[in-house]
Design a protein around this motif. Structure first.
Motif, PDB file in Angstrom:
ATOM      1  N   ARG A 132       0.529   4.497  -2.676  1.00  0.00           N
ATOM      2  CA  ARG A 132       0.365   4.135  -4.069  1.00  0.00           C
ATOM      3  C   ARG A 132       0.200   2.623  -4.153  1.00  0.00           C
ATOM      4  O   ARG A 132       1.155   1.894  -4.388  1.00  0.00           O
ATOM      5  CB  ARG A 132       1.605   4.581  -4.867  1.00  0.00           C
ATOM      6  CG  ARG A 132       1.596   4.165  -6.336  1.00  0.00           C
ATOM      7  CD  ARG A 132       0.959   5.237  -7.177  1.00  0.00           C
ATOM      8  NE  ARG A 132       0.823   4.877  -8.564  1.00  0.00           N
ATOM      9  CZ  ARG A 132       1.729   5.080  -9.519  1.00  0.00           C
ATOM     10  NH1 ARG A 132       2.892   5.628  -9.210  1.00  0.00           N
ATOM     11  NH2 ARG A 132       1.493   4.757 -10.759  1.00  0.00           N
ATOM     12  N   PRO A 133      -1.014   2.116  -3.915  1.00  0.00           N
ATOM     13  CA  PRO A 133      -1.201   0.673  -3.978  1.00  0.00           C
ATOM     14  C   PRO A 133      -0.945   0.164  -5.385  1.00  0.00           C
ATOM     15  O   PRO A 133      -1.199   0.868  -6.361  1.00  0.00           O
ATOM     16  CB  PRO A 133      -2.665   0.479  -3.577  1.00  0.00           C
ATOM     17  CG  PRO A 133      -3.313   1.798  -3.740  1.00  0.00           C
ATOM     18  CD  PRO A 133      -2.258   2.832  -3.631  1.00  0.00           C
ATOM     19  N   PHE A 134      -0.376  -1.043  -5.489  1.00  0.00           N
ATOM     20  CA  PHE A 134      -0.105  -1.584  -6.818  1.00  0.00           C
ATOM     21  C   PHE A 134      -1.335  -2.311  -7.346  1.00  0.00           C
ATOM     22  O   PHE A 134      -2.246  -2.643  -6.593  1.00  0.00           O
ATOM     23  CB  PHE A 134       1.117  -2.500  -6.802  1.00  0.00           C
ATOM     24  CG  PHE A 134       1.078  -3.594  -5.779  1.00  0.00           C
ATOM     25  CD1 PHE A 134       0.470  -4.803  -6.061  1.00  0.00           C
ATOM     26  CD2 PHE A 134       1.666  -3.425  -4.529  1.00  0.00           C
ATOM     27  CE1 PHE A 134       0.439  -5.822  -5.124  1.00  0.00           C
ATOM     28  CE2 PHE A 134       1.632  -4.438  -3.585  1.00  0.00           C
ATOM     29  CZ  PHE A 134       1.025  -5.639  -3.882  1.00  0.00           C
ATOM     30  N   ASP A 193       2.742  -1.959   6.179  1.00  0.00           N
ATOM     31  CA  ASP A 193       1.940  -1.071   7.024  1.00  0.00           C
ATOM     32  C   ASP A 193       2.612  -0.868   8.380  1.00  0.00           C
ATOM     33  O   ASP A 193       2.587   0.222   8.945  1.00  0.00           O
ATOM     34  CB  ASP A 193       0.549  -1.676   7.246  1.00  0.00           C
ATOM     35  CG  ASP A 193      -0.282  -1.620   5.987  1.00  0.00           C
ATOM     36  OD1 ASP A 193       0.221  -1.123   4.976  1.00  0.00           O
ATOM     37  OD2 ASP A 193      -1.447  -2.076   6.027  1.00  0.00           O
ATOM     38  N   ARG A 206       9.664   4.398  -7.343  1.00  0.00           N
ATOM     39  CA  ARG A 206       9.354   3.308  -6.411  1.00  0.00           C
ATOM     40  C   ARG A 206      10.658   2.726  -5.892  1.00  0.00           C
ATOM     41  O   ARG A 206      11.120   1.705  -6.357  1.00  0.00           O
ATOM     42  CB  ARG A 206       8.487   2.256  -7.109  1.00  0.00           C
ATOM     43  CG  ARG A 206       7.781   1.347  -6.166  1.00  0.00           C
ATOM     44  CD  ARG A 206       6.691   0.560  -6.848  1.00  0.00           C
ATOM     45  NE  ARG A 206       5.482   1.357  -7.055  1.00  0.00           N
ATOM     46  CZ  ARG A 206       4.418   0.881  -7.707  1.00  0.00           C
ATOM     47  NH1 ARG A 206       4.413  -0.299  -8.228  1.00  0.00           N
ATOM     48  NH2 ARG A 206       3.338   1.645  -7.839  1.00  0.00           N
ATOM     49  N   MET A 253       0.837  -1.202   0.000  1.00  0.00           N
ATOM     50  CA  MET A 253       0.000   0.000   0.000  1.00  0.00           C
ATOM     51  C   MET A 253       0.879   1.262   0.000  1.00  0.00           C
ATOM     52  O   MET A 253       0.582   2.217  -0.698  1.00  0.00           O
ATOM     53  CB  MET A 253      -0.895  -0.065   1.229  1.00  0.00           C
ATOM     54  CG  MET A 253      -1.602   1.199   1.543  1.00  0.00           C
ATOM     55  SD  MET A 253      -3.084   0.945   2.493  1.00  0.00           S
ATOM     56  CE  MET A 253      -2.548  -0.054   3.857  1.00  0.00           C
ATOM     57  N   ASN A 264       0.408  -7.386   5.573  1.00  0.00           N
ATOM     58  CA  ASN A 264      -0.502  -6.259   5.760  1.00  0.00           C
ATOM     59  C   ASN A 264      -1.924  -6.697   6.092  1.00  0.00           C
ATOM     60  O   ASN A 264      -2.592  -6.066   6.898  1.00  0.00           O
ATOM     61  CB  ASN A 264      -0.542  -5.383   4.503  1.00  0.00           C
ATOM     62  CG  ASN A 264       0.707  -4.538   4.370  1.00  0.00           C
ATOM     63  OD1 ASN A 264       1.492  -4.438   5.304  1.00  0.00           O
ATOM     64  ND2 ASN A 264       0.891  -3.938   3.210  1.00  0.00           N
ATOM     65  N   LEU A 273       4.049  -9.303   1.007  1.00  0.00           N
ATOM     66  CA  LEU A 273       3.742  -7.991   1.575  1.00  0.00           C
ATOM     67  C   LEU A 273       2.265  -7.908   1.953  1.00  0.00           C
ATOM     68  O   LEU A 273       1.906  -7.453   3.035  1.00  0.00           O
ATOM     69  CB  LEU A 273       4.095  -6.898   0.553  1.00  0.00           C
ATOM     70  CG  LEU A 273       3.841  -5.463   1.004  1.00  0.00           C
ATOM     71  CD1 LEU A 273       4.780  -5.079   2.129  1.00  0.00           C
ATOM     72  CD2 LEU A 273       4.010  -4.499  -0.158  1.00  0.00           C
ATOM     73  N   PHE A 309       9.237  -0.853  -1.250  1.00  0.00           N
ATOM     74  CA  PHE A 309       7.898  -1.037  -0.696  1.00  0.00           C
ATOM     75  C   PHE A 309       8.000  -0.973   0.819  1.00  0.00           C
ATOM     76  O   PHE A 309       8.999  -1.398   1.396  1.00  0.00           O
ATOM     77  CB  PHE A 309       7.340  -2.410  -1.091  1.00  0.00           C
ATOM     78  CG  PHE A 309       6.894  -2.478  -2.517  1.00  0.00           C
ATOM     79  CD1 PHE A 309       5.638  -2.016  -2.874  1.00  0.00           C
ATOM     80  CD2 PHE A 309       7.715  -3.003  -3.500  1.00  0.00           C
ATOM     81  CE1 PHE A 309       5.220  -2.072  -4.192  1.00  0.00           C
ATOM     82  CE2 PHE A 309       7.290  -3.059  -4.817  1.00  0.00           C
ATOM     83  CZ  PHE A 309       6.038  -2.599  -5.170  1.00  0.00           C
ATOM     84  N   LEU A 310       6.980  -0.450   1.452  1.00  0.00           N
ATOM     85  CA  LEU A 310       6.938  -0.429   2.909  1.00  0.00           C
ATOM     86  C   LEU A 310       5.741  -1.247   3.368  1.00  0.00           C
ATOM     87  O   LEU A 310       4.680  -1.205   2.747  1.00  0.00           O
ATOM     88  CB  LEU A 310       6.774   1.003   3.422  1.00  0.00           C
ATOM     89  CG  LEU A 310       7.965   1.941   3.318  1.00  0.00           C
ATOM     90  CD1 LEU A 310       7.576   3.302   3.856  1.00  0.00           C
ATOM     91  CD2 LEU A 310       9.148   1.407   4.088  1.00  0.00           C
TER      92      LEU A 310
END
Lengths: 204, 138
Positions: free
Chosen positions: A77-79, B13, B7, A1, B91, B87, B10-11
């Motif tokens: 920026r959700p994929f 939550d 990009r 997300m 989450n 991921l 990625f992180l």
């Protein structure tokens, strides 16, 4: 997300900020400029993650300093294909609108709902009819959806002589997400809670 | 403004929630040392930080810990899953096969029923369930 995006920007530090450490002053400037704003084709900026590089300050006209800064931002920026949860904010015959606490522009079009979904115009609610059972998608219910696409609209200033006619264009959100709920497991979160899960949790 | 890498990473939550909580605590500590006038940052930042924090506090990220996630990653590595799927697992913390099926693409073809059940067990064993009120109010 959430993702990290690397930016560079020329930032201005006015003299009153000189009393703070440079890193703190830059952090405030970056956050004031970017936080809660949509950058075109990037996403919704949340807050500064870290500073990577800061150049020497150059004196500007007001006695302030200008510095080239390289930094990383946390960006929403959700994929495509990502599964997220939100709450239903409204429903129309066109589909269901979903929001999260910080982002309101998620739309599930009618075609993206389960087969056998019908819209009750009187109640303004979508109903999923499955095995002769009705499942209501009420307002404010927690819903799980899959991200299908995104639309960025560049918020360019509109020339004054066009302002009257084009005001509808101006209202389009800068960043919107289209989503779907067509698979078992998607849709209202409460539909898919397994009974034994609760017992297990109690036992632990 | 220039975007160098749209990009970079990625992180999860959990990482975002941790960063926001730490940042907020740092601001509060700074404010207390300087007098409260300095505690408030620009309004757009305060708004988004509060809203994202409110949202994440209702997700499984609120109950996770670094240790739980790294243990989970070690155990789940037995399965050939994509990074994005892992991921999402962290989450969303799937609690049923149906939820797991949404996250793992074409699960019925890639994994046997037994493997899927084991995957779900690994999730449940390592990641704590999300905050209670989510299930209750849903």
């Amino acid at each position: 997300m959430f993702i990290l995006t690397t930016f560079t920007d020329l930032l201005h530090l006015p003299p009153p900020t000189f009393t703070h450490p440079t890193a703190t002053a830059l952090e405030d400037q970056i956050n004031a400029k970017y936080a809660n704003k949509v950058v075109h084709n990037i996403g919704l900026c949340i807050s500064l993650f870290d500073l990577s590089k800061v150049s020497e300050g150059m004196i500007g006209q007001d006695g302030g300093a200008h510095a080239n800064v390289e930094f990383r931002m946390i960006v929403f920026r959700p994929f495509k294909g990502e599964v997220l949860t939100g709450r239903i904010s409204s429903a129309t015959a066109a589909g269901v609108k979903v929001r999260t606490d910080f982002f309101d522009e998620v739309f599930v079009p009618a075609g993206g709902l389960f087969d056998g979904c019908l819209f009750d115009g009187k109640e303004q609610v979508w109903i999923w009819r499955n095995d002769d059972q009705d499942f209501y998608m009420d307002k404010n219910e927690l819903i799980r959806f899959r991200v299908e696409g995104e639309v960025f609209v560049d918020q360019l200033p509109v020339p004054p002589h066009l302002k009257g006619e084009e005001s509808s264009l101006h209202k389009k959100p800068p960043y919107a997400i289209t989503a779907s709920c067509q698979q078992a497991g998607l849709g209202l979160v409460s539909w898919w809670v397994e009974e034994d899960e609760e017992d297990e949790e109690g036992a632990e | 403004m220039k975007v160098l890498n749209p990009r970079a990473a990625f992180l999860s939550d959990y990482e975002v929630l941790k960063h926001l909580t730490e940042t907020k605590n740092r601001y509060i500590a700074f404010g207390q040392s300087q007098g409260t006038a300095h505690a408030m940052k620009s309004s757009n930042l305060e708004t988004i930080m509060k809203e994202v924090k409110d949202y994440l506090q209702t997700t499984p990220a609120a109950t996770q810990s670094e240790e739980a996630i790294s243990n989970f990653m070690q155990e789940i590595s037995a399965f050939a899953l994509e990074k994005a799927e892992l991921l999402m697992m962290v989450n969303c913390r799937p609690s049923s096969i149906a939820e797991l099926d949404c996250i793992v693409e074409e699960m019925d073809q890639r994994f046997s029923e037994e493997e899927s059940a084991e995957m779900l067990r690994v999730v449940k064993r390592n990641l704590p369930p999300g905050p209670k009120e989510v299930l209750g109010s849903g």
